[in-house]
Design a protein around this motif. Structure first.
Motif, mmCIF file in Angstrom:
data_model
loop_
_atom_site.group_PDB
_atom_site.id
_atom_site.type_symbol
_atom_site.label_atom_id
_atom_site.label_comp_id
_atom_site.label_asym_id
_atom_site.label_seq_id
_atom_site.Cartn_x
_atom_site.Cartn_y
_atom_site.Cartn_z
ATOM 1 N N MET A 92 19.794 -72.113 -25.773
ATOM 2 C CA MET A 92 20.253 -71.871 -27.148
ATOM 3 C C MET A 92 19.128 -71.338 -28.035
ATOM 4 N N ILE A 93 17.931 -71.852 -27.866
ATOM 5 C CA ILE A 93 16.811 -71.356 -28.676
ATOM 6 C C ILE A 93 16.427 -69.956 -28.225
ATOM 7 N N ARG A 94 16.442 -69.703 -26.923
ATOM 8 C CA ARG A 94 16.180 -68.337 -26.432
ATOM 9 C C ARG A 94 17.230 -67.362 -26.983
ATOM 10 N N LYS A 95 18.471 -67.818 -27.043
ATOM 11 C CA LYS A 95 19.540 -66.969 -27.585
ATOM 12 C C LYS A 95 19.288 -66.668 -29.056
ATOM 13 N N MET A 96 18.868 -67.665 -29.828
ATOM 14 C CA MET A 96 18.537 -67.436 -31.245
ATOM 15 C C MET A 96 17.425 -66.398 -31.381
ATOM 16 N N LEU A 97 16.411 -66.515 -30.538
ATOM 17 C CA LEU A 97 15.304 -65.551 -30.582
ATOM 18 C C LEU A 97 15.786 -64.147 -30.215
ATOM 19 N N ARG A 98 16.691 -64.078 -29.251
ATOM 20 C CA ARG A 98 17.221 -62.782 -28.820
ATOM 21 C C ARG A 98 18.117 -62.172 -29.900
ATOM 22 N N ILE A 99 19.018 -62.961 -30.471
ATOM 23 C CA ILE A 99 19.945 -62.462 -31.499
ATOM 24 C C ILE A 99 19.206 -61.959 -32.725
ATOM 25 N N THR A 100 18.147 -62.657 -33.102
ATOM 26 C CA THR A 100 17.370 -62.267 -34.282
ATOM 27 C C THR A 100 16.329 -61.204 -33.957
ATOM 28 N N ASP A 101 16.265 -60.792 -32.707
ATOM 29 C CA ASP A 101 15.323 -59.787 -32.213
ATOM 30 C C ASP A 101 13.874 -60.274 -32.264
ATOM 31 N N LEU A 102 13.697 -61.574 -32.386
ATOM 32 C CA LEU A 102 12.341 -62.133 -32.396
ATOM 33 C C LEU A 102 11.770 -62.274 -30.988
ATOM 34 N N SER A 103 12.622 -62.249 -29.982
ATOM 35 C CA SER A 103 12.143 -62.402 -28.605
ATOM 36 C C SER A 103 11.180 -61.273 -28.225
ATOM 37 N N ARG A 104 11.316 -60.132 -28.858
ATOM 38 C CA ARG A 104 10.403 -59.020 -28.544
ATOM 39 C C ARG A 104 9.022 -59.214 -29.176
ATOM 40 N N LEU A 105 8.918 -60.127 -30.141
ATOM 41 C CA LEU A 105 7.650 -60.350 -30.828
ATOM 42 C C LEU A 105 6.817 -61.462 -30.200
ATOM 43 N N PHE A 106 7.467 -62.320 -29.414
ATOM 44 C CA PHE A 106 6.783 -63.470 -28.828
ATOM 45 C C PHE A 106 6.618 -63.290 -27.330
ATOM 46 N N THR A 107 5.547 -63.866 -26.798
ATOM 47 C CA THR A 107 5.394 -64.015 -25.359
ATOM 48 C C THR A 107 6.094 -65.318 -25.010
ATOM 49 N N LEU A 108 7.140 -65.231 -24.201
ATOM 50 C CA LEU A 108 7.938 -66.408 -23.843
ATOM 51 C C LEU A 108 7.631 -66.863 -22.422
ATOM 52 N N ALA A 109 7.602 -68.158 -22.248
ATOM 53 C CA ALA A 109 7.427 -68.753 -20.921
ATOM 54 C C ALA A 109 8.501 -69.821 -20.745
ATOM 55 N N ALA A 110 8.954 -69.997 -19.515
ATOM 56 C CA ALA A 110 9.991 -70.990 -19.224
ATOM 57 C C ALA A 110 9.428 -72.399 -19.139
ATOM 58 N N GLY A 111 8.126 -72.528 -18.877
ATOM 59 C CA GLY A 111 7.505 -73.848 -18.764
ATOM 60 C C GLY A 111 6.041 -73.793 -19.142
ATOM 61 N N LEU A 112 5.455 -74.947 -19.350
ATOM 62 C CA LEU A 112 4.053 -75.024 -19.762
ATOM 63 C C LEU A 112 3.124 -74.475 -18.684
ATOM 64 N N ASP A 113 3.391 -74.783 -17.423
ATOM 65 C CA ASP A 113 2.540 -74.264 -16.343
ATOM 66 C C ASP A 113 2.548 -72.739 -16.345
ATOM 67 N N GLU A 114 3.709 -72.150 -16.553
ATOM 68 C CA GLU A 114 3.792 -70.689 -16.621
ATOM 69 C C GLU A 114 2.959 -70.148 -17.785
ATOM 70 N N ALA A 115 3.064 -70.785 -18.936
ATOM 71 C CA ALA A 115 2.319 -70.336 -20.119
ATOM 72 C C ALA A 115 0.808 -70.424 -19.883
ATOM 73 N N LEU A 116 0.358 -71.518 -19.317
ATOM 74 C CA LEU A 116 -1.064 -71.687 -19.062
ATOM 75 C C LEU A 116 -1.541 -70.801 -17.925
ATOM 76 N N GLY A 117 -0.692 -70.613 -16.904
ATOM 77 C CA GLY A 117 -1.038 -69.741 -15.773
ATOM 78 C C GLY A 117 -1.115 -68.286 -16.167
ATOM 79 N N ARG A 118 -0.211 -67.856 -17.043
ATOM 80 C CA ARG A 118 -0.199 -66.481 -17.519
ATOM 81 C C ARG A 118 -1.520 -66.188 -18.226
ATOM 82 N N HIS A 119 -1.993 -67.137 -19.036
ATOM 83 C CA HIS A 119 -3.243 -66.946 -19.756
ATOM 84 C C HIS A 119 -4.422 -66.898 -18.790
ATOM 85 N N ALA A 120 -4.420 -67.803 -17.814
ATOM 86 C CA ALA A 120 -5.531 -67.861 -16.876
ATOM 87 C C ALA A 120 -5.636 -66.599 -16.045
ATOM 88 N N SER A 121 -4.486 -66.049 -15.622
ATOM 89 C CA SER A 121 -4.518 -64.843 -14.780
ATOM 90 C C SER A 121 -4.854 -63.617 -15.603
#
Length: 123
Positions: A92-121
């Protein structure tokens, strides 16, 4: 009989891990929560080269006040030439971000490990 004021609700937990500051938001992020969260997020996003992850996993509800809060944090991090990632597994929150077109402004991750791993790589 006067009603007793309930203790303030903790909407946020802030900690550092893997070289990043993680801001874990909790509960309903509405106008009341935003009033409490703004100073906390401002402190975390203040300064140059901030590396911030906002974890929305424990968030049960978010309204436009919550979206405004996220946009404010993003702007402050970008002005300091830092990096901000949102952990957002809730559809539902992802949908709100998509509907408001804010999803294109943020880097989104499905989980904390993904967010931290993306930064590390990326380093």
């Amino acid at each position: 009989m006067p009603r007793e004021t309930p203790p303030p609700i903790r909407y946020v937990r802030v900690y550092r891990t893997s070289g990043r500051t993680v801001v874990e938001l909790h509960g309903a992020i509405d106008i009341a929560a935003a009033l409490h969260l703004t100073p906390e997020l401002d402190a975390v996003t203040d300064g140059p080269n901030s590396s911030v992850v906002i974890d929305l996993t424990p968030v049960e509800f978010m309204d436009c006040s919550g979206l405004r809060l996220l946009c404010r944090a993003r702007l402050r991090v970008e002005e300091g030439e830092g990096q901000l990632t949102l952990v957002c597994p809730q559809p539902m929150i992802r949908k709100m971000l998509r509907i408001t077109d804010l999803s294109r402004l943020f880097t989104l991750a499905a989980g904390l490990d993904e967010a931290l791993g993306r930064h590390a790589s990326a380093s």
